[in-house]
Design a protein around this motif. Structure first.
Motif, PDB file in Angstrom:
ATOM      1  N   GLY A 146      53.920  23.030  42.363  1.00 47.75           N
ATOM      2  CA  GLY A 146      53.727  24.067  43.618  1.00 47.75           C
ATOM      3  C   GLY A 146      53.346  25.384  43.499  1.00 47.75           C
ATOM      4  N   LEU A 147      53.719  25.987  42.456  1.00 45.48           N
ATOM      5  CA  LEU A 147      53.515  27.285  42.090  1.00 45.48           C
ATOM      6  C   LEU A 147      52.120  27.575  41.606  1.00 45.48           C
ATOM      7  N   SER A 148      51.543  28.945  41.632  1.00 51.00           N
ATOM      8  CA  SER A 148      50.348  29.118  41.101  1.00 51.00           C
ATOM      9  C   SER A 148      50.611  30.596  40.640  1.00 51.00           C
ATOM     10  N   ILE A 149      49.914  30.633  39.457  1.00 47.07           N
ATOM     11  CA  ILE A 149      49.972  32.021  38.658  1.00 47.07           C
ATOM     12  C   ILE A 149      48.795  32.746  39.076  1.00 47.07           C
ATOM     13  N   PRO A 150      48.836  34.049  39.530  1.00 47.60           N
ATOM     14  CA  PRO A 150      47.726  34.849  40.003  1.00 47.60           C
ATOM     15  C   PRO A 150      47.011  35.363  38.879  1.00 47.60           C
ATOM     16  N   LEU A 151      45.642  35.452  38.685  1.00 48.61           N
ATOM     17  CA  LEU A 151      44.840  35.889  37.527  1.00 48.61           C
ATOM     18  C   LEU A 151      44.834  37.752  38.057  1.00 48.61           C
ATOM     19  N   MET A 152      44.970  38.489  37.266  1.00 46.88           N
ATOM     20  CA  MET A 152      44.671  39.707  37.355  1.00 46.88           C
ATOM     21  C   MET A 152      43.425  40.042  36.813  1.00 46.88           C
ATOM     22  N   GLU A 153      42.946  41.157  37.021  1.00 44.48           N
ATOM     23  CA  GLU A 153      41.468  41.456  36.292  1.00 44.48           C
ATOM     24  C   GLU A 153      41.505  42.865  35.792  1.00 44.48           C
ATOM     25  N   GLY A 154      41.013  43.081  34.793  1.00 43.22           N
ATOM     26  CA  GLY A 154      40.899  44.499  34.142  1.00 43.22           C
ATOM     27  C   GLY A 154      39.520  44.432  33.571  1.00 43.22           C
ATOM     28  N   TYR A 155      39.376  45.848  32.743  1.00 41.19           N
ATOM     29  CA  TYR A 155      38.356  46.170  32.152  1.00 41.19           C
ATOM     30  C   TYR A 155      38.215  46.218  30.527  1.00 41.19           C
ATOM     31  N   VAL A 215      48.541  38.455  29.151  1.00 43.99           N
ATOM     32  CA  VAL A 215      47.873  37.620  28.218  1.00 43.99           C
ATOM     33  C   VAL A 215      46.242  37.113  28.677  1.00 43.99           C
ATOM     34  N   ALA A 216      45.319  37.194  27.666  1.00 43.19           N
ATOM     35  CA  ALA A 216      43.916  36.929  28.269  1.00 43.19           C
ATOM     36  C   ALA A 216      43.771  35.519  28.752  1.00 43.19           C
ATOM     37  N   ALA A 217      43.067  35.635  29.876  1.00 46.24           N
ATOM     38  CA  ALA A 217      42.808  34.171  30.375  1.00 46.24           C
ATOM     39  C   ALA A 217      41.441  33.597  30.060  1.00 46.24           C
ATOM     40  N   ALA A 218      40.668  34.463  29.247  1.00 44.96           N
ATOM     41  CA  ALA A 218      39.600  34.177  28.781  1.00 44.96           C
ATOM     42  C   ALA A 218      39.122  34.994  27.397  1.00 44.96           C
ATOM     43  N   PRO A 219      38.073  34.514  26.649  1.00 42.89           N
ATOM     44  CA  PRO A 219      37.837  35.370  25.354  1.00 42.89           C
ATOM     45  C   PRO A 219      37.201  36.837  25.676  1.00 42.89           C
ATOM     46  N   ALA A 220      37.367  37.548  24.953  1.00 37.51           N
ATOM     47  CA  ALA A 220      36.484  38.859  25.206  1.00 37.51           C
ATOM     48  C   ALA A 220      34.967  38.610  25.227  1.00 37.51           C
ATOM     49  N   SER A 221      34.302  39.327  25.948  1.00 34.23           N
ATOM     50  CA  SER A 221      32.959  39.413  26.161  1.00 34.23           C
ATOM     51  C   SER A 221      32.027  40.158  25.131  1.00 34.23           C
ATOM     52  N   GLY A 222      32.995  41.155  24.608  1.00 34.73           N
ATOM     53  CA  GLY A 222      32.333  41.974  23.530  1.00 34.73           C
ATOM     54  C   GLY A 222      31.467  43.058  24.109  1.00 34.73           C
ATOM     55  N   THR A 223      31.639  43.311  25.429  1.00 38.94           N
ATOM     56  CA  THR A 223      30.653  44.234  26.237  1.00 38.94           C
ATOM     57  C   THR A 223      31.870  45.393  26.991  1.00 38.94           C
ATOM     58  N   THR A 224      31.660  46.562  26.490  1.00 45.86           N
ATOM     59  CA  THR A 224      32.401  47.442  26.935  1.00 45.86           C
ATOM     60  C   THR A 224      32.492  47.541  28.319  1.00 45.86           C
ATOM     61  N   ASN A 225      33.595  47.518  29.046  1.00 46.09           N
ATOM     62  CA  ASN A 225      34.192  48.048  30.453  1.00 46.09           C
ATOM     63  C   ASN A 225      33.870  46.488  31.358  1.00 46.09           C
ATOM     64  N   ASP A 226      33.521  45.290  30.453  1.00 47.39           N
ATOM     65  CA  ASP A 226      33.191  44.090  31.119  1.00 47.39           C
ATOM     66  C   ASP A 226      34.593  43.592  31.925  1.00 47.39           C
ATOM     67  N   ARG A 227      34.481  43.028  33.000  1.00 53.23           N
ATOM     68  CA  ARG A 227      35.706  42.545  33.649  1.00 53.23           C
ATOM     69  C   ARG A 227      36.384  41.336  32.945  1.00 53.23           C
ATOM     70  N   ARG A 228      37.491  41.501  33.019  1.00 54.09           N
ATOM     71  CA  ARG A 228      38.310  40.267  32.082  1.00 54.09           C
ATOM     72  C   ARG A 228      39.286  39.774  32.940  1.00 54.09           C
ATOM     73  N   GLN A 229      39.936  38.567  32.928  1.00 56.91           N
ATOM     74  CA  GLN A 229      40.987  38.141  33.563  1.00 56.91           C
ATOM     75  C   GLN A 229      42.294  37.873  32.723  1.00 56.91           C
ATOM     76  N   TYR A 230      43.304  37.892  33.132  1.00 60.05           N
ATOM     77  CA  TYR A 230      44.433  37.943  32.384  1.00 60.05           C
ATOM     78  C   TYR A 230      45.655  37.882  33.162  1.00 60.05           C
ATOM     79  N   VAL A 231      46.618  37.140  32.563  1.00 58.17           N
ATOM     80  CA  VAL A 231      47.706  36.705  33.410  1.00 58.17           C
ATOM     81  C   VAL A 231      48.917  37.922  33.036  1.00 58.17           C
TER      82      VAL A 231
END
Length: 164
Positions: free
Chosen positions: A21-30, A64-80
């Motif tokens: 019944g719980l969820s973990i919010p994904l954060m977003e950074g660059y 902790v990364a929720a997806a791999p790096a894109s390799g693009t500077t300042n690309d948006r990335r999700q993390y926990v």
């Protein structure tokens, strides 16, 4: 010390655990320039961006990364977010590469290490450069001395970006 070349099993980094019944919010950074991290990699702050933390990191951990790096500077990335969440990771010994889980591993502080393939794990051989504490394991894995067991851990408060 060198990290293990490639973990022999369970090599898939840190992943958040949530209860029923719980969820973990994904954060977003660059993403910082020239990043190559995998999903499950530990991330730290670096001049307004997210960068891979590397082995034995003890400060500035954001999550902790929720997806791999894109390799693009300042690309948006999700993390926990590291703070307040429980993660599952492999407990391994970077020297012997075959740590068998024992009850004494519970509630012990350890370093995080990364193998040559970019998979993060808890280093049972390093209680000096610590960033996580083991808070849970399957009792059967303890009773059977499971090698390279997956365990539950939390990040130590004094390693988090908001504390350093």
């Amino acid at each position: 010390p060198m990290a293990v070349s490639t973990l022999l099993s369970n090599a898939f980094g840190f992943h958040p655990i949530n209860g029923p019944g719980l969820s973990i919010p994904l954060m977003e950074g660059y993403e910082k320039a020239s990043q190559t991290f995998k999903d499950g990699a530990i991330l730290k702050r670096d001049t307004g961006t997210l960068a891979v933390a590397g082995a034995d990191n003890t400060a500035d951990i954001v999550g902790v990364a929720a997806a791999p790096a894109s390799g693009t500077t300042n690309d948006r990335r999700q993390y926990v977010l590291a703070a307040g969440n429980i993660f599952e990771a492999t407990l391994e010994d970077q020297s012997n590469e075959a740590h068998a889980l024992v009850i004494a591993n519970l509630y012990t502080d350890y370093a995080a290490q990364v193998d040559s393939s970019g998979n993060y794990y808890i280093d049972e051989n390093d209680t000096t450069n610590t960033c996580v504490m083991i808070v849970g394991a399957n009792k059967s894995d303890i009773d059977n001395a499971t090698v390279r067991a997956r365990v539950l851990c939390v990040f130590l408060a004094d390693t988090l970006a908001q504390q350093t």
